[in-house]
Scaffold this active site. Sequence first.
Site, PDB file in Angstrom:
ATOM      1  N   ALA A 209       0.827  -1.201   0.000  1.00 20.99           N
ATOM      2  CA  ALA A 209       0.000   0.000   0.000  1.00 20.99           C
ATOM      3  C   ALA A 209       0.863   1.253   0.000  1.00 20.99           C
ATOM      4  O   ALA A 209       1.900   1.314   0.663  1.00 20.99           O
ATOM      5  CB  ALA A 209      -0.908  -0.006   1.221  1.00 20.99           C
ATOM      6  N   ASP A 269       0.666  10.478  -5.507  1.00 20.02           N
ATOM      7  CA  ASP A 269       0.214   9.375  -6.363  1.00 20.02           C
ATOM      8  C   ASP A 269      -0.338   9.984  -7.643  1.00 20.02           C
ATOM      9  O   ASP A 269      -1.514   9.858  -7.956  1.00 20.02           O
ATOM     10  CB  ASP A 269      -0.842   8.535  -5.639  1.00 20.02           C
ATOM     11  CG  ASP A 269      -1.017   7.158  -6.286  1.00 20.02           C
ATOM     12  OD1 ASP A 269      -0.201   6.810  -7.151  1.00 20.02           O
ATOM     13  OD2 ASP A 269      -1.958   6.448  -5.918  1.00 20.02           O
TER      14      ASP A 269
END
Length: 515
Positions: A209, A269
Amino acid sequence: MNIPDFYLKLRRVGIDTYKENVAYLHRDCPIYRAQGFQALAKVEVNSRPRDQQLLAVLNVVSNDCMMAVDELGLSEQAFEQLGLAEGETVCISHAVPPASLDAVHRKIAGERLNGEDFFAIMQDVVDNRYSHMEMSAFLVACSQTGMERDELLYLTQAMVNTGERLDWGEPLVADKHCIGGIPGNRTTMLVVPIVAAHGMLIPKTSSRAITSPAGTADTMETLARVQLSLERLREIVRHERCCLAWGGTAKLAPSDDILISVERPLAIDSPGQMIASILSKKIAAGSTHLLIDIPIGPTAKVRTMDEALRLRKMFEYVGDRSGLHLEVVITNGEQPIGRGIGPVLEARDVIQVLENDPAAPTDLREKALRLAGRILEFDPDVRGGQGYAIARDILETGRAMRKMQSLIAAQGMNELRAKPGVLVKEVMATESGFVVAIDNLQMARIARLAGAPMDKGAGVDLFKKMGDPVTEGEPLYRIHAEFPSDFEFAQDLAEKNNGFAIGDTPPAPRYFPSL
């Protein structure tokens, strides 16, 4: 005038600096002032004779207990990379900045980079010639100035070409990836055993993650080992026709794993980095056919259909020019998928679906079947439209569960099965009505503050989903944590905003044509 070498005794400092080489020098060391070193400067460490070297970020210490004046300390990663024994002599000097930093400076200025630029940057990243600060500058520059589609292709190719690349010797090697942003959504751990039980090759390597409460590797790790050598990975895939492993130890696109270690604390991200990260891993893993899942919703990573379509075009552009047969599906990302958010809770949902348990979350089951069906239709022997029925039959007859059990045994069962965190708090509805919205971001934040994914048993267990009726005082979800400080942080955030919106009428269903 050249300053003569001053040799120092090497010392191993038991500090995990997480993919960054760090050197430690005492402030009273004679070379400290003679060479004009400063904290956070880049230094070059050389063995005697000069046949081994590495670059490291310098930290200066004043504690005699930590470092003597005639010693040079190295962090765990740096010590392992240099490959010398404690007590051997080394010397340090100012490091020459990597030549590829010029390309980073040009990217910061808004210039477009070419394939050679990206390859040089990725090679220096893999060789540990970049500090975390320098990598941060590169990542922020790519995020803020944007990347054209050719640059995405160049970055993807550079990530692939600076690591290992697998070749399975088969014309059809399937894979599936979701861009993330939806808590739960552990469809990959269902798709892989279904597709492998059909006989197709699907070697799934996943990252951990970045900004979510769990990734596929984090969740699978609660059931089996995911850190596998490349040789062991090949053996498992040849025998099982699949794997569910972490890609880091296989050295597939290793620059991506290093960049992710910087992206995680920065919570970066960007679309460009995401595309290059996903596709480089798939190409390096030997995939020939890939299904990409893009969930959209008001609190998902992708908010609108227009954004999803633009992202799909970029995926298709890079995929087509990289020799991938790539299909993109756009799915409903309005709320978490499944009930569990966090490694152990998500693994429980997966096993319930595989066991055909009546208590299994139906949304997770249905989405996994539809995704698996699309992948099965990559098989030329499966007619279009038949994939879903085949996937459902594999699941309902227990073949998918048997395949998962066989895979867990092959990868190495995790004997120390983690359980949901023992510190629990139920979050109650403050009014009666229907659940009209669930904030994905807020639920992910609560689960992460509770300790996920580092603490496998931490997270959130959902009792209500969108459209469900709820009465005031009824529990919406339960927070699980393993440590009191994390538990308090998660409770405080849930009290400020529990992530649920309650209305008088249930929300109207939305139509997503991709599935």
